[in-house]
Motif scaffolding. Structure first.
Motif, PDB file in Angstrom:
ATOM      1  N   PRO A  70       0.805  -1.231   0.000  1.00 59.68           N
ATOM      2  CA  PRO A  70       0.000   0.000   0.000  1.00 59.68           C
ATOM      3  C   PRO A  70       0.834   1.277   0.000  1.00 59.68           C
ATOM      4  O   PRO A  70       0.481   2.248  -0.667  1.00 59.68           O
ATOM      5  N   VAL A  71       1.952   1.286   0.731  1.00 53.37           N
ATOM      6  CA  VAL A  71       2.804   2.487   0.774  1.00 53.37           C
ATOM      7  C   VAL A  71       3.425   2.730  -0.595  1.00 53.37           C
ATOM      8  O   VAL A  71       3.449   3.867  -1.095  1.00 53.37           O
ATOM      9  N   LEU A  72       3.917   1.664  -1.234  1.00 54.97           N
ATOM     10  CA  LEU A  72       4.523   1.810  -2.553  1.00 54.97           C
ATOM     11  C   LEU A  72       3.489   2.220  -3.592  1.00 54.97           C
ATOM     12  O   LEU A  72       3.769   3.042  -4.472  1.00 54.97           O
ATOM     13  N   ALA A  73       2.281   1.645  -3.501  1.00 57.10           N
ATOM     14  CA  ALA A  73       1.221   2.000  -4.437  1.00 57.10           C
ATOM     15  C   ALA A  73       0.830   3.466  -4.274  1.00 57.10           C
ATOM     16  O   ALA A  73       0.597   4.181  -5.261  1.00 57.10           O
ATOM     17  N   ASN A  74       0.757   3.937  -3.030  1.00 60.22           N
ATOM     18  CA  ASN A  74       0.450   5.352  -2.781  1.00 60.22           C
ATOM     19  C   ASN A  74       1.513   6.261  -3.372  1.00 60.22           C
ATOM     20  O   ASN A  74       1.201   7.305  -3.951  1.00 60.22           O
ATOM     21  N   LEU A  75       2.766   5.874  -3.227  1.00 56.68           N
ATOM     22  CA  LEU A  75       3.856   6.688  -3.775  1.00 56.68           C
ATOM     23  C   LEU A  75       3.782   6.734  -5.288  1.00 56.68           C
ATOM     24  O   LEU A  75       3.975   7.799  -5.903  1.00 56.68           O
ATOM     25  N   PHE A  76       3.467   5.603  -5.910  1.00 53.99           N
ATOM     26  CA  PHE A  76       3.373   5.563  -7.378  1.00 53.99           C
ATOM     27  C   PHE A  76       2.243   6.481  -7.857  1.00 53.99           C
ATOM     28  O   PHE A  76       2.425   7.291  -8.772  1.00 53.99           O
ATOM     29  N   LEU A  77       1.069   6.374  -7.240  1.00 56.50           N
ATOM     30  CA  LEU A  77      -0.053   7.202  -7.675  1.00 56.50           C
ATOM     31  C   LEU A  77       0.115   8.661  -7.270  1.00 56.50           C
ATOM     32  O   LEU A  77      -0.487   9.549  -7.877  1.00 56.50           O
ATOM     33  N   TYR A 129       2.782  10.392  -7.754  1.00 56.50           N
ATOM     34  CA  TYR A 129       3.423  11.041  -8.905  1.00 56.50           C
ATOM     35  C   TYR A 129       2.619  10.868 -10.188  1.00 56.50           C
ATOM     36  O   TYR A 129       2.588  11.763 -11.038  1.00 56.50           O
ATOM     37  N   CYS A 130       1.958   9.751 -10.332  1.00 53.80           N
ATOM     38  CA  CYS A 130       1.172   9.517 -11.538  1.00 53.80           C
ATOM     39  C   CYS A 130      -0.069  10.410 -11.569  1.00 53.80           C
ATOM     40  O   CYS A 130      -0.428  10.941 -12.628  1.00 53.80           O
ATOM     41  N   PHE A 131      -0.702  10.597 -10.413  1.00 57.25           N
ATOM     42  CA  PHE A 131      -1.995  11.295 -10.387  1.00 57.25           C
ATOM     43  C   PHE A 131      -2.007  12.518  -9.468  1.00 57.25           C
ATOM     44  O   PHE A 131      -2.215  13.644  -9.929  1.00 57.25           O
ATOM     45  N   ASP A 132      -1.770  12.330  -8.167  1.00 60.86           N
ATOM     46  CA  ASP A 132      -1.948  13.418  -7.196  1.00 60.86           C
ATOM     47  C   ASP A 132      -1.116  14.648  -7.555  1.00 60.86           C
ATOM     48  O   ASP A 132      -1.633  15.772  -7.640  1.00 60.86           O
ATOM     49  N   ASN A 133       0.172  14.449  -7.718  1.00 56.37           N
ATOM     50  CA  ASN A 133       1.069  15.574  -7.963  1.00 56.37           C
ATOM     51  C   ASN A 133       0.802  16.188  -9.330  1.00 56.37           C
ATOM     52  O   ASN A 133       0.910  17.415  -9.505  1.00 56.37           O
ATOM     53  N   TRP A 134       0.440  15.338 -10.283  1.00 57.24           N
ATOM     54  CA  TRP A 134       0.090  15.828 -11.621  1.00 57.24           C
ATOM     55  C   TRP A 134      -1.145  16.713 -11.543  1.00 57.24           C
ATOM     56  O   TRP A 134      -1.198  17.790 -12.157  1.00 57.24           O
ATOM     57  N   MET A 135      -2.168  16.291 -10.796  1.00 53.69           N
ATOM     58  CA  MET A 135      -3.370  17.102 -10.634  1.00 53.69           C
ATOM     59  C   MET A 135      -3.047  18.425  -9.936  1.00 53.69           C
ATOM     60  O   MET A 135      -3.591  19.478 -10.303  1.00 53.69           O
ATOM     61  N   ARG A 136      -2.160  18.382  -8.963  1.00 51.93           N
ATOM     62  CA  ARG A 136      -1.801  19.598  -8.232  1.00 51.93           C
ATOM     63  C   ARG A 136      -1.122  20.608  -9.169  1.00 51.93           C
ATOM     64  O   ARG A 136      -1.355  21.807  -9.068  1.00 51.93           O
ATOM     65  N   ARG A 137      -0.299  20.087 -10.087  1.00 53.22           N
ATOM     66  CA  ARG A 137       0.413  20.975 -11.008  1.00 53.22           C
ATOM     67  C   ARG A 137      -0.457  21.439 -12.176  1.00 53.22           C
ATOM     68  O   ARG A 137      -0.451  22.612 -12.540  1.00 53.22           O
ATOM     69  N   ARG A 138      -1.205  20.496 -12.769  1.00 52.75           N
ATOM     70  CA  ARG A 138      -1.938  20.796 -13.988  1.00 52.75           C
ATOM     71  C   ARG A 138      -3.350  21.315 -13.748  1.00 52.75           C
ATOM     72  O   ARG A 138      -3.862  22.110 -14.517  1.00 52.75           O
ATOM     73  N   HIS A 139      -4.000  20.847 -12.673  1.00 54.68           N
ATOM     74  CA  HIS A 139      -5.396  21.233 -12.431  1.00 54.68           C
ATOM     75  C   HIS A 139      -5.642  21.531 -10.946  1.00 54.68           C
ATOM     76  O   HIS A 139      -6.436  20.854 -10.294  1.00 54.68           O
ATOM     77  N   PRO A 140      -4.980  22.538 -10.428  1.00 52.18           N
ATOM     78  CA  PRO A 140      -5.191  22.873  -9.007  1.00 52.18           C
ATOM     79  C   PRO A 140      -6.619  23.323  -8.719  1.00 52.18           C
ATOM     80  O   PRO A 140      -7.045  23.314  -7.557  1.00 52.18           O
ATOM     81  N   GLU A 141      -7.364  23.695  -9.758  1.00 53.12           N
ATOM     82  CA  GLU A 141      -8.739  24.150  -9.582  1.00 53.12           C
ATOM     83  C   GLU A 141      -9.734  23.000  -9.450  1.00 53.12           C
ATOM     84  O   GLU A 141     -10.907  23.221  -9.110  1.00 53.12           O
ATOM     85  N   ALA A 177      -6.368   4.759  -2.089  1.00 53.20           N
ATOM     86  CA  ALA A 177      -5.629   3.754  -2.876  1.00 53.20           C
ATOM     87  C   ALA A 177      -5.855   4.060  -4.354  1.00 53.20           C
ATOM     88  O   ALA A 177      -5.547   5.155  -4.801  1.00 53.20           O
ATOM     89  N   ASP A 178      -6.430   3.124  -5.113  1.00 52.06           N
ATOM     90  CA  ASP A 178      -6.631   3.360  -6.543  1.00 52.06           C
ATOM     91  C   ASP A 178      -8.068   3.784  -6.865  1.00 52.06           C
ATOM     92  O   ASP A 178      -8.451   3.837  -8.030  1.00 52.06           O
ATOM     93  N   ASP A 179      -8.851   4.084  -5.845  1.00 49.95           N
ATOM     94  CA  ASP A 179     -10.241   4.512  -6.028  1.00 49.95           C
ATOM     95  C   ASP A 179     -10.280   6.033  -5.937  1.00 49.95           C
ATOM     96  O   ASP A 179     -10.040   6.598  -4.858  1.00 49.95           O
ATOM     97  N   SER A 226      -4.434   9.865 -21.258  1.00 48.61           N
ATOM     98  CA  SER A 226      -3.066  10.033 -21.761  1.00 48.61           C
ATOM     99  C   SER A 226      -2.049   9.988 -20.622  1.00 48.61           C
ATOM    100  O   SER A 226      -0.997   9.352 -20.750  1.00 48.61           O
ATOM    101  N   ARG A 227      -2.350  10.634 -19.509  1.00 47.92           N
ATOM    102  CA  ARG A 227      -1.421  10.675 -18.382  1.00 47.92           C
ATOM    103  C   ARG A 227      -1.158   9.285 -17.818  1.00 47.92           C
ATOM    104  O   ARG A 227      -0.006   8.908 -17.585  1.00 47.92           O
ATOM    105  N   PHE A 228      -2.205   8.516 -17.602  1.00 46.63           N
ATOM    106  CA  PHE A 228      -2.024   7.161 -17.075  1.00 46.63           C
ATOM    107  C   PHE A 228      -1.270   6.287 -18.063  1.00 46.63           C
ATOM    108  O   PHE A 228      -0.476   5.425 -17.669  1.00 46.63           O
ATOM    109  N   SER A 229      -1.511   6.482 -19.344  1.00 52.98           N
ATOM    110  CA  SER A 229      -0.775   5.724 -20.354  1.00 52.98           C
ATOM    111  C   SER A 229       0.718   6.032 -20.285  1.00 52.98           C
ATOM    112  O   SER A 229       1.562   5.131 -20.399  1.00 52.98           O
TER     113      SER A 229
END
Length: 420
Positions: free
Chosen positions: A199-206, A208-220, A227-229, A249-252
Protein backbone atom coordinates in the motif's frame (compact mmCIF):
# COMPACT_ATOMS: atom_id res chain seq x y z
CA UNK A 1 31.99 -10.63 12.86
CA UNK A 2 30.97 -8.07 15.45
CA UNK A 3 27.72 -6.16 15.24
CA UNK A 4 29.66 -2.96 14.44
CA UNK A 5 31.12 -4.64 11.36
CA UNK A 6 27.70 -5.13 9.79
CA UNK A 7 27.41 -3.18 6.52
CA UNK A 8 23.89 -1.96 7.38
CA UNK A 9 22.80 -0.34 10.64
CA UNK A 10 19.39 -1.76 11.50
CA UNK A 11 17.68 -1.29 14.85
CA UNK A 12 16.87 -4.44 16.80
CA UNK A 13 14.20 -2.56 18.70
CA UNK A 14 12.70 -1.36 15.44
CA UNK A 15 12.49 -4.95 14.25
CA UNK A 16 10.88 -6.01 17.53
CA UNK A 17 8.24 -3.26 17.21
CA UNK A 18 7.58 -4.37 13.65
CA UNK A 19 7.05 -7.93 14.88
CA UNK A 20 4.50 -6.66 17.42
CA UNK A 21 2.52 -4.89 14.68
CA UNK A 22 2.54 -7.93 12.40
CA UNK A 23 1.37 -10.11 15.25
CA UNK A 24 -1.46 -7.67 16.03
CA UNK A 25 -2.54 -7.66 12.38
CA UNK A 26 -2.74 -11.48 12.44
CA UNK A 27 -2.84 -13.15 9.02
CA UNK A 28 -2.05 -16.60 7.69
CA UNK A 29 1.20 -18.40 6.92
CA UNK A 30 3.19 -17.90 3.73
CA UNK A 31 4.84 -20.49 1.50
CA UNK A 32 6.94 -21.85 4.37
CA UNK A 33 3.83 -22.84 6.33
CA UNK A 34 5.05 -21.04 9.45
CA UNK A 35 2.22 -19.15 11.17
CA UNK A 36 2.41 -16.43 13.79
CA UNK A 37 2.08 -18.84 16.72
CA UNK A 38 4.91 -21.05 15.51
CA UNK A 39 7.12 -18.06 14.73
CA UNK A 40 6.26 -16.47 18.08
CA UNK A 41 7.20 -19.58 20.05
CA UNK A 42 10.86 -18.73 19.35
CA UNK A 43 10.51 -15.08 18.39
CA UNK A 44 13.75 -13.94 20.07
CA UNK A 45 15.88 -16.40 18.10
CA UNK A 46 13.90 -15.81 14.90
CA UNK A 47 14.12 -12.03 15.15
CA UNK A 48 17.84 -12.16 15.86
CA UNK A 49 18.45 -14.32 12.80
CA UNK A 50 16.35 -11.97 10.67
CA UNK A 51 18.19 -8.92 12.02
CA UNK A 52 21.54 -10.61 11.38
CA UNK A 53 20.70 -11.37 7.74
CA UNK A 54 19.18 -7.94 7.07
CA UNK A 55 22.18 -6.18 8.64
CA UNK A 56 24.64 -8.21 6.60
CA UNK A 57 22.80 -7.83 3.30
CA UNK A 58 22.15 -11.58 2.97
CA UNK A 59 18.41 -11.40 3.61
CA UNK A 60 16.47 -12.84 0.67
CA UNK A 61 12.67 -12.83 0.81
CA UNK A 62 10.82 -16.07 0.12
CA UNK A 63 8.29 -16.39 -2.70
CA UNK A 64 4.82 -14.99 -2.08
CA UNK A 65 1.92 -17.42 -1.66
CA UNK A 66 -0.74 -16.58 -4.25
CA UNK A 67 -4.39 -16.80 -3.26
CA UNK A 68 -7.13 -15.92 -5.74
CA UNK A 69 -10.19 -14.21 -4.23
CA UNK A 70 -13.45 -14.42 -6.23
CA UNK A 71 -14.77 -11.03 -7.40
CA UNK A 72 -18.49 -10.18 -7.64
CA UNK A 73 -18.23 -9.89 -11.44
CA UNK A 74 -17.00 -13.47 -11.75
CA UNK A 75 -13.28 -12.75 -12.05
CA UNK A 76 -10.57 -13.31 -9.48
CA UNK A 77 -8.41 -10.90 -7.51
CA UNK A 78 -4.84 -12.11 -6.84
CA UNK A 79 -3.80 -11.76 -3.20
CA UNK A 80 -0.16 -12.30 -2.29
CA UNK A 81 0.68 -13.56 1.20
CA UNK A 82 4.35 -13.15 2.21
CA UNK A 83 5.84 -15.24 4.98
CA UNK A 84 5.63 -13.98 8.57
CA UNK A 85 9.34 -13.17 8.48
CA UNK A 86 9.01 -11.14 5.29
CA UNK A 87 6.00 -9.27 6.68
CA UNK A 88 8.10 -8.27 9.70
CA UNK A 89 10.94 -7.05 7.50
CA UNK A 90 8.49 -5.07 5.37
CA UNK A 91 6.83 -3.57 8.44
CA UNK A 92 10.22 -2.36 9.66
CA UNK A 93 10.75 -0.53 6.35
CA UNK A 94 7.20 0.87 6.36
CA UNK A 95 7.77 2.29 9.85
CA UNK A 96 10.99 3.95 8.71
CA UNK A 97 9.84 5.47 5.41
CA UNK A 98 6.29 6.51 6.36
CA UNK A 99 7.25 9.77 8.15
CA UNK A 100 9.29 10.88 5.13
CA UNK A 101 6.55 10.08 2.63
CA UNK A 102 3.80 11.57 4.80
CA UNK A 103 5.47 14.96 4.34
CA UNK A 104 5.14 14.47 0.57
CA UNK A 105 1.70 12.94 0.07
CA UNK A 106 -1.28 15.02 -1.01
CA UNK A 107 -3.89 16.09 1.54
CA UNK A 108 -6.66 14.46 -0.53
CA UNK A 109 -4.99 11.03 -0.52
CA UNK A 110 -6.67 8.98 2.23
CA UNK A 111 -5.83 5.31 1.76
CA UNK A 112 -3.47 3.40 4.07
CA UNK A 113 -2.19 6.51 5.81
CA UNK A 114 -1.93 7.23 9.54
CA UNK A 115 -4.76 9.30 11.04
CA UNK A 116 -6.81 9.06 7.82
CA UNK A 117 -9.66 6.74 7.00
CA UNK A 118 -12.23 5.73 4.42
CA UNK A 119 -14.76 7.73 6.47
CA UNK A 120 -12.68 10.87 5.92
CA UNK A 121 -12.60 10.28 2.16
CA UNK A 122 -16.35 9.56 1.95
CA UNK A 123 -17.12 12.66 4.01
CA UNK A 124 -14.99 14.85 1.77
CA UNK A 125 -16.65 13.49 -1.39
CA UNK A 126 -20.09 14.01 0.17
CA UNK A 127 -19.24 17.62 0.99
CA UNK A 128 -17.89 18.38 -2.48
CA UNK A 129 -20.81 16.76 -4.30
CA UNK A 130 -22.94 19.55 -2.82
CA UNK A 131 -20.57 22.22 -4.18
CA UNK A 132 -19.67 20.74 -7.58
CA UNK A 133 -22.23 19.57 -10.15
CA UNK A 134 -20.10 16.94 -11.88
CA UNK A 135 -17.87 14.03 -10.88
CA UNK A 136 -15.30 12.12 -12.90
CA UNK A 137 -15.22 8.62 -11.43
CA UNK A 138 -11.90 6.93 -12.28
CA UNK A 139 -11.23 3.21 -12.63
CA UNK A 140 -7.67 1.97 -13.20
CA UNK A 141 -7.45 -1.47 -14.81
CA UNK A 142 -5.56 -3.98 -12.64
CA UNK A 143 -3.65 -1.22 -10.89
CA UNK A 144 -1.73 -3.23 -8.28
CA UNK A 145 -0.78 -5.86 -10.88
CA UNK A 146 0.56 -3.42 -13.49
CA UNK A 147 2.67 -0.93 -11.52
CA UNK A 148 5.90 -0.42 -13.44
CA UNK A 149 8.88 -1.38 -11.27
CA UNK A 150 11.35 0.98 -12.92
CA UNK A 151 9.10 4.03 -12.46
CA UNK A 152 8.26 2.98 -8.91
CA UNK A 153 11.90 2.57 -7.90
CA UNK A 154 12.68 5.97 -9.43
CA UNK A 155 10.16 7.49 -7.03
CA UNK A 156 11.49 5.47 -4.07
CA UNK A 157 15.10 6.52 -4.76
CA UNK A 158 14.04 10.16 -4.97
CA UNK A 159 12.88 10.11 -1.34
CA UNK A 160 14.81 7.26 0.31
CA UNK A 161 18.61 7.18 0.51
CA UNK A 162 19.26 4.20 2.81
CA UNK A 163 20.93 1.58 0.62
CA UNK A 164 19.60 -1.41 2.52
CA UNK A 165 16.01 -0.20 2.16
CA UNK A 166 16.44 0.28 -1.59
CA UNK A 167 18.05 -3.17 -1.83
CA UNK A 168 15.22 -4.97 -0.05
CA UNK A 169 12.40 -3.04 -1.72
CA UNK A 170 13.77 -4.15 -5.10
CA UNK A 171 13.97 -7.74 -3.88
CA UNK A 172 10.39 -7.64 -2.61
CA UNK A 173 9.18 -6.32 -5.95
CA UNK A 174 10.87 -9.11 -7.91
CA UNK A 175 10.09 -12.08 -5.65
CA UNK A 176 7.89 -14.62 -7.52
CA UNK A 177 4.46 -15.96 -6.68
CA UNK A 178 3.78 -19.57 -5.82
CA UNK A 179 0.37 -20.47 -7.27
CA UNK A 180 -2.19 -22.71 -5.49
CA UNK A 181 -1.03 -25.48 -7.85
CA UNK A 182 2.57 -25.05 -6.70
CA UNK A 183 3.80 -23.37 -9.87
CA UNK A 184 6.32 -20.52 -9.75
CA UNK A 185 5.03 -17.33 -11.39
CA UNK A 186 7.74 -14.80 -12.18
CA UNK A 187 6.87 -11.14 -11.66
CA UNK A 188 8.13 -8.25 -13.75
CA UNK A 189 5.57 -5.65 -12.68
CA UNK A 190 3.06 -4.96 -9.96
CA UNK A 191 2.98 -4.92 -6.17
CA UNK A 192 1.36 -7.88 -4.37
CA UNK A 193 -1.97 -7.03 -2.74
CA UNK A 194 -1.62 -8.47 0.73
CA UNK A 195 1.97 -7.43 1.30
CA UNK A 196 2.72 -5.03 4.14
CA UNK A 197 4.72 -2.60 2.03
CA UNK A 198 2.45 -2.76 -1.03
CA UNK A 199 0.00 0.00 0.00
CA UNK A 200 2.80 2.49 0.77
CA UNK A 201 4.52 1.81 -2.55
CA UNK A 202 1.22 2.00 -4.44
CA UNK A 203 0.45 5.35 -2.78
CA UNK A 204 3.86 6.69 -3.77
CA UNK A 205 3.37 5.56 -7.38
CA UNK A 206 -0.05 7.20 -7.67
CA UNK A 207 1.22 10.31 -5.91
CA UNK A 208 3.42 11.04 -8.90
CA UNK A 209 1.17 9.52 -11.54
CA UNK A 210 -1.99 11.29 -10.39
CA UNK A 211 -1.95 13.42 -7.20
CA UNK A 212 1.07 15.57 -7.96
CA UNK A 213 0.09 15.83 -11.62
CA UNK A 214 -3.37 17.10 -10.63
CA UNK A 215 -1.80 19.60 -8.23
CA UNK A 216 0.41 20.97 -11.01
CA UNK A 217 -1.94 20.80 -13.99
CA UNK A 218 -5.40 21.23 -12.43
CA UNK A 219 -5.19 22.87 -9.01
CA UNK A 220 -8.74 24.15 -9.58
CA UNK A 221 -10.18 20.59 -9.66
CA UNK A 222 -10.38 18.93 -6.21
CA UNK A 223 -10.25 15.15 -5.93
CA UNK A 224 -10.34 12.41 -3.32
CA UNK A 225 -8.28 9.24 -3.63
CA UNK A 226 -8.30 6.12 -1.49
CA UNK A 227 -5.63 3.75 -2.88
CA UNK A 228 -6.63 3.36 -6.54
CA UNK A 229 -10.24 4.51 -6.03
CA UNK A 230 -10.49 8.16 -7.10
CA UNK A 231 -13.10 10.80 -7.94
CA UNK A 232 -12.58 14.31 -9.31
CA UNK A 233 -15.08 17.13 -8.79
CA UNK A 234 -15.74 19.33 -11.84
CA UNK A 235 -17.75 22.48 -12.45
CA UNK A 236 -19.09 21.52 -15.88
CA UNK A 237 -19.57 18.56 -18.19
CA UNK A 238 -17.00 20.00 -20.58
CA UNK A 239 -14.40 20.28 -17.82
CA UNK A 240 -15.03 16.65 -16.78
CA UNK A 241 -14.74 15.36 -20.36
CA UNK A 242 -11.52 17.30 -20.98
CA UNK A 243 -10.02 15.98 -17.74
CA UNK A 244 -10.97 12.42 -18.65
CA UNK A 245 -9.18 12.70 -22.02
CA UNK A 246 -6.08 14.15 -20.35
CA UNK A 247 -6.00 11.44 -17.69
CA UNK A 248 -6.27 8.66 -20.25
CA UNK A 249 -3.07 10.03 -21.76
CA UNK A 250 -1.42 10.67 -18.38
CA UNK A 251 -2.02 7.16 -17.08
CA UNK A 252 -0.77 5.72 -20.35
CA UNK A 253 2.47 7.70 -19.92
CA UNK A 254 2.80 6.05 -16.49
CA UNK A 255 2.21 2.60 -18.05
CA UNK A 256 -1.23 2.26 -16.50
CA UNK A 257 -4.58 2.02 -18.26
CA UNK A 258 -7.85 3.68 -17.38
CA UNK A 259 -10.80 1.37 -17.87
CA UNK A 260 -12.77 3.64 -20.19
CA UNK A 261 -15.95 1.60 -19.77
CA UNK A 262 -15.95 1.98 -15.98
CA UNK A 263 -14.45 5.47 -15.90
CA UNK A 264 -17.46 7.73 -16.16
CA UNK A 265 -18.71 11.28 -15.91
CA UNK A 266 -21.54 11.65 -13.39
CA UNK A 267 -24.10 14.43 -12.87
CA UNK A 268 -24.78 15.05 -9.17
CA UNK A 269 -28.48 15.64 -9.65
CA UNK A 270 -30.49 17.20 -6.82
CA UNK A 271 -33.39 19.58 -6.22
CA UNK A 272 -31.20 22.58 -7.02
CA UNK A 273 -29.84 20.98 -10.22
CA UNK A 274 -32.54 20.66 -12.84
CA UNK A 275 -30.49 19.42 -15.79
CA UNK A 276 -30.63 15.91 -17.24
CA UNK A 277 -27.80 13.45 -17.84
CA UNK A 278 -27.94 9.66 -18.24
CA UNK A 279 -25.45 8.92 -15.44
CA UNK A 280 -26.41 10.27 -11.99
CA UNK A 281 -24.74 7.81 -9.57
CA UNK A 282 -21.29 6.45 -8.79
CA UNK A 283 -19.76 4.04 -6.28
CA UNK A 284 -16.97 4.97 -3.88
CA UNK A 285 -15.68 2.80 -1.03
CA UNK A 286 -18.75 0.60 -0.73
CA UNK A 287 -21.17 3.55 -0.97
CA UNK A 288 -23.31 4.67 -3.90
CA UNK A 289 -23.63 8.43 -4.26
CA UNK A 290 -26.97 9.25 -5.86
CA UNK A 291 -30.05 11.52 -5.63
CA UNK A 292 -31.88 10.76 -2.37
CA UNK A 293 -34.89 12.23 -0.63
CA UNK A 294 -33.86 13.96 2.55
CA UNK A 295 -35.50 16.14 5.18
CA UNK A 296 -34.63 19.73 5.91
CA UNK A 297 -33.60 19.90 9.57
CA UNK A 298 -34.98 23.43 9.99
CA UNK A 299 -38.53 23.24 8.62
CA UNK A 300 -39.04 19.50 8.00
CA UNK A 301 -39.56 19.92 4.25
CA UNK A 302 -38.46 17.11 1.94
CA UNK A 303 -36.11 17.76 -0.95
CA UNK A 304 -33.83 15.79 -3.27
CA UNK A 305 -30.26 15.75 -2.02
CA UNK A 306 -27.16 13.97 -3.31
CA UNK A 307 -26.02 11.51 -0.67
CA UNK A 308 -24.17 8.22 -0.08
CA UNK A 309 -26.07 5.01 0.59
CA UNK A 310 -24.87 1.42 0.93
CA UNK A 311 -23.99 0.21 -2.58
CA UNK A 312 -25.87 -2.67 -4.17
CA UNK A 313 -22.64 -4.66 -4.34
CA UNK A 314 -22.05 -4.16 -0.60
CA UNK A 315 -25.69 -5.06 0.20
CA UNK A 316 -25.41 -8.27 -1.80
CA UNK A 317 -22.18 -9.20 -0.03
CA UNK A 318 -23.74 -8.60 3.39
CA UNK A 319 -26.87 -10.57 2.55
CA UNK A 320 -24.78 -13.41 1.14
CA UNK A 321 -22.89 -13.44 4.44
CA UNK A 322 -26.16 -13.51 6.39
CA UNK A 323 -27.41 -16.44 4.33
CA UNK A 324 -24.12 -18.25 4.92
CA UNK A 325 -24.93 -18.23 8.66
CA UNK A 326 -27.79 -20.64 7.79
CA UNK A 327 -29.83 -19.65 10.82
CA UNK A 328 -32.72 -21.98 10.01
CA UNK A 329 -30.43 -24.97 10.53
CA UNK A 330 -29.40 -23.73 13.99
CA UNK A 331 -32.53 -24.64 15.88
CA UNK A 332 -30.41 -26.30 18.56
CA UNK A 333 -28.73 -23.01 19.49
CA UNK A 334 -30.03 -20.15 21.62
CA UNK A 335 -30.62 -16.57 20.54
CA UNK A 336 -27.69 -15.52 22.71
CA UNK A 337 -25.38 -18.01 20.95
CA UNK A 338 -26.48 -16.69 17.56
CA UNK A 339 -25.78 -13.13 18.72
CA UNK A 340 -22.30 -14.04 19.98
CA UNK A 341 -21.48 -15.58 16.60
CA UNK A 342 -22.66 -12.75 14.36
CA UNK A 343 -22.14 -9.62 16.51
CA UNK A 344 -18.48 -9.01 15.52
CA UNK A 345 -19.48 -8.90 11.84
CA UNK A 346 -22.61 -6.80 12.41
CA UNK A 347 -20.60 -4.38 14.55
CA UNK A 348 -18.15 -3.90 11.68
CA UNK A 349 -20.94 -3.23 9.18
CA UNK A 350 -22.73 -0.77 11.45
CA UNK A 351 -19.54 1.10 12.37
CA UNK A 352 -18.49 1.42 8.73
CA UNK A 353 -21.79 2.28 7.03
CA UNK A 354 -23.48 3.94 9.99
CA UNK A 355 -21.35 7.08 9.64
CA UNK A 356 -22.51 8.21 6.18
CA UNK A 357 -25.27 5.77 5.15
CA UNK A 358 -27.22 5.28 8.35
CA UNK A 359 -30.65 4.91 6.74
CA UNK A 360 -29.65 2.26 4.20
CA UNK A 361 -27.61 0.14 6.64
CA UNK A 362 -30.60 0.19 8.98
CA UNK A 363 -32.70 -1.33 6.18
CA UNK A 364 -30.15 -4.12 5.74
CA UNK A 365 -30.32 -4.84 9.46
CA UNK A 366 -34.11 -4.83 9.32
CA UNK A 367 -33.81 -7.61 6.73
CA UNK A 368 -31.63 -9.48 9.21
CA UNK A 369 -34.33 -9.04 11.86
CA UNK A 370 -36.72 -10.79 9.47
CA UNK A 371 -34.22 -13.63 9.11
CA UNK A 372 -34.16 -13.89 12.90
CA UNK A 373 -37.96 -14.02 12.95
CA UNK A 374 -37.86 -16.95 10.53
CA UNK A 375 -35.33 -18.62 12.83
CA UNK A 376 -37.76 -18.14 15.72
CA UNK A 377 -40.55 -19.78 13.72
CA UNK A 378 -38.28 -22.72 12.88
CA UNK A 379 -37.06 -23.16 16.45
CA UNK A 380 -40.20 -22.77 18.54
CA UNK A 381 -43.31 -24.88 17.96
CA UNK A 382 -45.49 -22.12 19.37
CA UNK A 383 -44.70 -19.84 16.40
CA UNK A 384 -44.76 -22.41 13.58
CA UNK A 385 -48.43 -22.00 12.76
CA UNK A 386 -48.49 -18.29 13.52
CA UNK A 387 -47.80 -15.53 10.99
CA UNK A 388 -44.26 -14.18 10.72
CA UNK A 389 -45.16 -10.91 12.42
CA UNK A 390 -45.89 -12.82 15.67
CA UNK A 391 -42.27 -13.98 15.83
CA UNK A 392 -41.15 -10.51 14.80
CA UNK A 393 -43.19 -8.95 17.62
CA UNK A 394 -41.71 -11.42 20.11
CA UNK A 395 -38.19 -10.45 19.00
CA UNK A 396 -39.10 -6.80 19.59
CA UNK A 397 -40.03 -7.61 23.17
CA UNK A 398 -36.75 -9.52 23.65
CA UNK A 399 -34.80 -6.59 22.21
CA UNK A 400 -36.32 -4.17 24.70
CA UNK A 401 -35.60 -6.50 27.61
CA UNK A 402 -32.16 -7.72 26.53
CA UNK A 403 -30.57 -6.19 23.37
CA UNK A 404 -28.42 -9.18 22.48
CA UNK A 405 -27.54 -8.08 18.96
CA UNK A 406 -25.31 -5.11 18.26
CA UNK A 407 -27.80 -3.41 15.93
CA UNK A 408 -30.51 -3.73 18.58
CA UNK A 409 -28.37 -1.74 20.99
CA UNK A 410 -28.33 1.23 18.62
CA UNK A 411 -32.03 1.21 17.86
CA UNK A 412 -32.55 -1.17 14.91
CA UNK A 413 -35.06 -3.35 16.78
CA UNK A 414 -38.07 -5.26 15.46
CA UNK A 415 -41.05 -2.96 16.09
CA UNK A 416 -43.90 -4.65 17.90
CA UNK A 417 -46.77 -5.55 15.60
CA UNK A 418 -44.82 -5.13 12.32
CA UNK A 419 -46.09 -7.61 9.73
CA UNK A 420 -42.75 -8.01 7.95
Amino acid sequence: MTEKAKPYCISKWGLFRAYGKVRANKGSAGVDGIGLDEYGARYKDNLYKLWNRMSSGSYMPKPVRLVEIPKPNGGKRPLGIPTVEDRIAQMLVVDLITPTLEDVFHEDSYGYRPHRSAHDAIGKVKERCWRYDWVLDLDISKFFDTIDHELLMKAVRFHISEKWILLYVERWLKVPYISPEGETVERTMGVPQGSVIGPVLANLFLHYCFDNWMRRRHPEIPFARYADDSVCHCRSLQEALRLKAELVSRFSDCKLRLNEEKTKVVYCKSSKRKGDYPVIAFDFLGHTFKPCKTKNGRDGSVYMGYLPVVSQKAKKKMKDTMRSWNLKAKGHTTLKMVAEEVNPIIRGWMNYYGRHARGSIRKVMEDFNLMLARWVKAKYKYFRRKPLYAAYKWLGAVAKRDPLFYHWRIGVVPPAGCRG
